[in-house]
Scaffold this active site. Structure first.
Site, short mmCIF file in Angstrom:
data_model
loop_
_atom_site.label_atom_id
_atom_site.label_comp_id
_atom_site.label_asym_id
_atom_site.label_seq_id
_atom_site.Cartn_x
_atom_site.Cartn_y
_atom_site.Cartn_z
N ARG A 181 87.90 -56.35 -15.75
CA ARG A 181 87.53 -57.64 -16.49
C ARG A 181 88.66 -58.56 -16.24
O ARG A 181 88.80 -59.63 -15.76
CB ARG A 181 86.64 -57.36 -17.85
CG ARG A 181 85.86 -58.38 -17.97
CD ARG A 181 86.73 -59.59 -18.80
NE ARG A 181 87.27 -59.25 -19.92
CZ ARG A 181 88.42 -60.18 -20.50
NH1 ARG A 181 88.79 -61.21 -20.04
NH2 ARG A 181 89.16 -59.48 -21.59
N ASP A 182 89.47 -58.41 -17.21
CA ASP A 182 90.53 -59.46 -17.53
C ASP A 182 91.38 -59.46 -16.23
O ASP A 182 92.00 -60.47 -15.99
CB ASP A 182 91.27 -59.07 -18.83
CG ASP A 182 92.04 -60.16 -19.44
OD1 ASP A 182 91.84 -61.28 -18.98
OD2 ASP A 182 92.26 -59.95 -20.65
N HIS A 233 95.27 -57.00 -28.42
CA HIS A 233 95.17 -57.60 -27.07
C HIS A 233 96.52 -58.23 -26.82
O HIS A 233 96.59 -59.54 -26.97
CB HIS A 233 93.74 -58.25 -26.92
CG HIS A 233 93.55 -58.79 -25.39
ND1 HIS A 233 92.69 -58.21 -24.63
CD2 HIS A 233 93.99 -59.59 -24.71
CE1 HIS A 233 92.42 -58.67 -23.51
NE2 HIS A 233 93.34 -59.60 -23.54
N HIS A 281 98.96 -59.88 -24.07
CA HIS A 281 99.41 -60.13 -22.55
C HIS A 281 101.01 -60.36 -22.55
O HIS A 281 101.66 -60.49 -23.59
CB HIS A 281 98.75 -61.90 -22.00
CG HIS A 281 97.43 -61.65 -21.88
ND1 HIS A 281 97.14 -61.54 -20.60
CD2 HIS A 281 96.40 -61.56 -22.54
CE1 HIS A 281 95.68 -61.62 -20.68
NE2 HIS A 281 95.16 -61.62 -21.75
N CYS A 329 94.02 -65.28 -17.69
CA CYS A 329 92.76 -65.96 -18.05
C CYS A 329 92.53 -67.23 -17.21
O CYS A 329 93.31 -68.06 -17.21
CB CYS A 329 92.84 -66.11 -19.44
SG CYS A 329 91.17 -67.30 -19.76
N ASN A 374 98.14 -58.75 -18.60
CA ASN A 374 98.09 -58.05 -19.72
C ASN A 374 98.82 -56.93 -19.89
O ASN A 374 99.74 -56.64 -18.78
CB ASN A 374 96.68 -56.89 -19.85
CG ASN A 374 95.45 -58.05 -19.91
OD1 ASN A 374 95.13 -58.55 -18.88
ND2 ASN A 374 94.96 -58.16 -21.11
P1 HMG Z 1 78.25 -74.62 -20.07
O1 HMG Z 1 78.28 -75.28 -18.82
O2 HMG Z 1 78.29 -75.18 -21.27
O3 HMG Z 1 76.65 -73.59 -20.25
O4 HMG Z 1 79.02 -73.19 -20.07
P2 HMG Z 1 75.36 -74.14 -20.23
O5 HMG Z 1 74.52 -73.49 -21.27
O6 HMG Z 1 75.07 -75.66 -20.24
O7 HMG Z 1 74.90 -73.80 -18.88
C1 HMG Z 1 75.29 -74.07 -17.51
C2 HMG Z 1 74.85 -73.44 -16.40
O8 HMG Z 1 75.28 -71.93 -16.52
C3 HMG Z 1 73.46 -73.20 -16.33
O9 HMG Z 1 73.07 -73.04 -15.09
C4 HMG Z 1 73.04 -71.98 -17.32
O10 HMG Z 1 71.90 -71.26 -16.82
C5 HMG Z 1 74.13 -71.21 -16.67
P3 HMG Z 1 72.42 -74.31 -13.99
O11 HMG Z 1 70.91 -74.86 -14.68
O12 HMG Z 1 73.60 -75.21 -14.11
O13 HMG Z 1 72.21 -73.66 -12.64
N1 HMG Z 1 74.53 -70.20 -17.53
C6 HMG Z 1 74.68 -68.92 -17.36
N2 HMG Z 1 74.71 -68.19 -16.27
C7 HMG Z 1 74.75 -66.89 -16.04
N3 HMG Z 1 75.00 -66.14 -17.28
C8 HMG Z 1 75.29 -66.74 -18.41
C9 HMG Z 1 75.17 -68.13 -18.45
N4 HMG Z 1 74.98 -69.00 -19.43
C10 HMG Z 1 74.88 -70.12 -19.10
N5 HMG Z 1 75.67 -66.12 -19.39
C11 HMG Z 1 79.21 -71.15 -20.78
C12 HMG Z 1 79.11 -72.26 -21.28
C13 HMG Z 1 79.77 -70.05 -22.11
C14 HMG Z 1 78.28 -70.20 -20.09
C15 HMG Z 1 80.54 -70.98 -19.92
O14 HMG Z 1 81.45 -71.70 -20.43
C16 HMG Z 1 81.20 -69.62 -19.54
O15 HMG Z 1 80.50 -68.96 -18.85
N6 HMG Z 1 82.21 -69.45 -19.86
C17 HMG Z 1 83.31 -68.05 -19.65
C18 HMG Z 1 84.80 -68.05 -19.67
C19 HMG Z 1 85.04 -66.87 -19.30
O16 HMG Z 1 84.66 -65.89 -18.99
N7 HMG Z 1 86.52 -66.89 -19.69
C20 HMG Z 1 87.36 -65.69 -19.12
C21 HMG Z 1 87.07 -64.64 -20.57
S1 HMG Z 1 87.80 -65.14 -22.00
C22 HMG Z 1 89.52 -64.25 -21.76
O17 HMG Z 1 89.77 -63.85 -20.81
C23 HMG Z 1 90.15 -64.06 -22.98
C24 HMG Z 1 90.35 -62.41 -23.42
O18 HMG Z 1 90.72 -61.75 -22.24
C25 HMG Z 1 91.17 -62.41 -24.94
C26 HMG Z 1 92.68 -62.99 -24.62
O19 HMG Z 1 93.29 -62.64 -23.90
O20 HMG Z 1 92.43 -63.99 -25.40
C27 HMG Z 1 88.85 -61.87 -23.84
MG MG Z 2 92.99 -61.56 -22.06
#
Ligand code: HMG
Ligand code: MG
Length: 319
Positions: free
Chosen positions: A26-27, A219, A221, A252, A261
């Site tokens: 995933r990450d 967690h 990095h 990320c 990581n």
């Molecule tokens: P948004 O644009 O504000 O969402 O994004 P929305 O609710 O307005 O929806 C926009 C579109 O996305 C719509 O589709 C929704 O249906 C669709 P459209 O009408 O435009 O065709 N949608 C989805 N589709 C599939 N699955 C869903 C979903 N939700 C909405 N679940 C949202 C808001 C939260 C969806 C967006 O910002 C997002 O997906 N963000 C994810 C970012 C991400 O994954 N980042 C990496 C992970 S975090 C990380 O890596 C840190 C970590 O490792 C820890 C660390 O190191 O700190 C965990």
């Molecule tokens: Mg991370």
């Protein structure tokens, strides 16, 4: 003399066993510019499980527009064999994501909040309060339906836009997440800027605020090469769940300065040397990360992978 495992020197003040929470699929893969074929992802996860990892974060049910690299989440999840002793947690940001995860058959999910306003907006298109409001029904519904829930807390030490993050600010958001009812809270150093004293002070403050050490995970990095030192600080504080990524894959997509990581192989070498059980076969893991690095077309950044790959002995391979 071949050293393919460290000498073992137990420290009685450290835990006997650590649960490694593997985040490579995933990450790691969320950050690859090329989209990795789903068969390769499934084989990667299968190899990680075969190497003894019992918790493998598989993918994210996020918007595929935001993270196209994981747009195959349903297909991938359907390819993972159910095993009684193996967990495949998935990231879920909202109720739509939870419904997708449930339909795919996931039993373990992770929501992902941030300790800073800027990263919350960049990563979730929502400020900190709005993001917590988005997670509340996800956590409630998932718990009611018997799922296990982790809450990540990103940018706990520093943030590329806001600088050093104050401990009180992290504790405040952490308590709100714990109050939502998660099983585990994962303290994340998204951009790798923490140092061991900072880790000690934050975990100590969280403990004094009432967060049980048994509920915490870390967690790290490895951007600044501090991840292993920070891990030792967390073990000293009593934490027994540590995240890492096979071969040191990772980053990320919404935090430019996040690199890989902590590599699982580097973590396993450390833990083996301390006589701490993990259940992981280091040689099998090194082969897996070498195989994955070949698929991605570049060498693994893990020091242990580089030292042990291809059956070389580090002593002989160095000029
Ligand atoms: P948004 O644009 O504000 O969402 O994004 P929305 O609710 O307005 O929806 C926009 C579109 O996305 C719509 O589709 C929704 O249906 C669709 P459209 O009408 O435009 O065709 N949608 C989805 N589709 C599939 N699955 C869903 C979903 N939700 C909405 N679940 C949202 C808001 C939260 C969806 C967006 O910002 C997002 O997906 N963000 C994810 C970012 C991400 O994954 N980042 C990496 C992970 S975090 C990380 O890596 C840190 C970590 O490792 C820890 C660390 O190191 O700190 C965990
Ligand atoms: Mg991370």
């Amino acid at each position: 003399m071949t050293m393919r495992a460290p000498g073992v020197h137990r420290r009685p003040d450290l835990p006997d066993r650590v649960r490694i929470y593997e985040v490579g699929p995933r990450d790691g893969l969320q950050n690859e510019s090329a989209i990795v074929p789903v068969d390769t992802k499934a084989e990667f996860i299968e190899r990680l499980v075969a190497a003894g990892l019992e918790t493998v974060e598989a993918t994210s049910f996020v918007s595929p527009k935001w993270v196209p690299q994981l747009g195959d989440a349903e297909t991938l999840f359907s390819m993972l064999p159910e095993r009684a002793n193996v967990r495949y947690p998935v990231l879920v940001p909202n109720v739509a994501g939870l419904e997708r995860a449930q339909a795919a058959g996931a039993h373990h999910i992770a929501v992902f909040a941030a300790a800073t306003e800027t990263f919350s907006r960049r990563n979730l298109n929502r400020g900190l309060n709005e993001a917590l409001e988005m997670f509340a029904p996800v956590v409630t519904k998932a718990r009611q339906e018997g799922m296990w829930v982790r809450s990540y807390l990103s940018m706990c030490f520093g943030d590329p836009w806001e600088g050093e993050v104050q401990i009180d600010q992290v504790v405040d958001v952490a308590l709100r997440l714990v109050g939502q009812g998660c099983d585990e809270i994962c303290i994340a150093d998204t951009i790798g800027v923490a140092t061991p004293g900072h880790v000690h002070d934050l975990l100590d403050a969280l403990g004094r605020a009432g967060v049980a050490t048994s509920q915490m995970a870390v967690h790290f990095h490895d951007t600044y090469g501090q991840a292993l030192s920070n891990t030792v600080a967390a073990l000293e504080a009593g934490v027994t769940t540590v995240d890492s990524s096979a071969g040191g894959l990772g980053g990320c997509p919404y935090a430019d300065s996040a690199t890989g990581n902590l590599a699982t192989e580097d973590l396993v070498w450390l833990l083996q040397g301390l006589g701490i059980e993990t259940g992981v076969d280091l040689e099998a893991l090194v082969k897996t990360s070498t195989w994955m690095a070949d698929r991605l077309g570049r060498p693994s950044p893990s020091r242990v992978v580089r030292a042990l790959q291809d059956g070389r002995t580090p002593e002989k391979s160095e000029p």
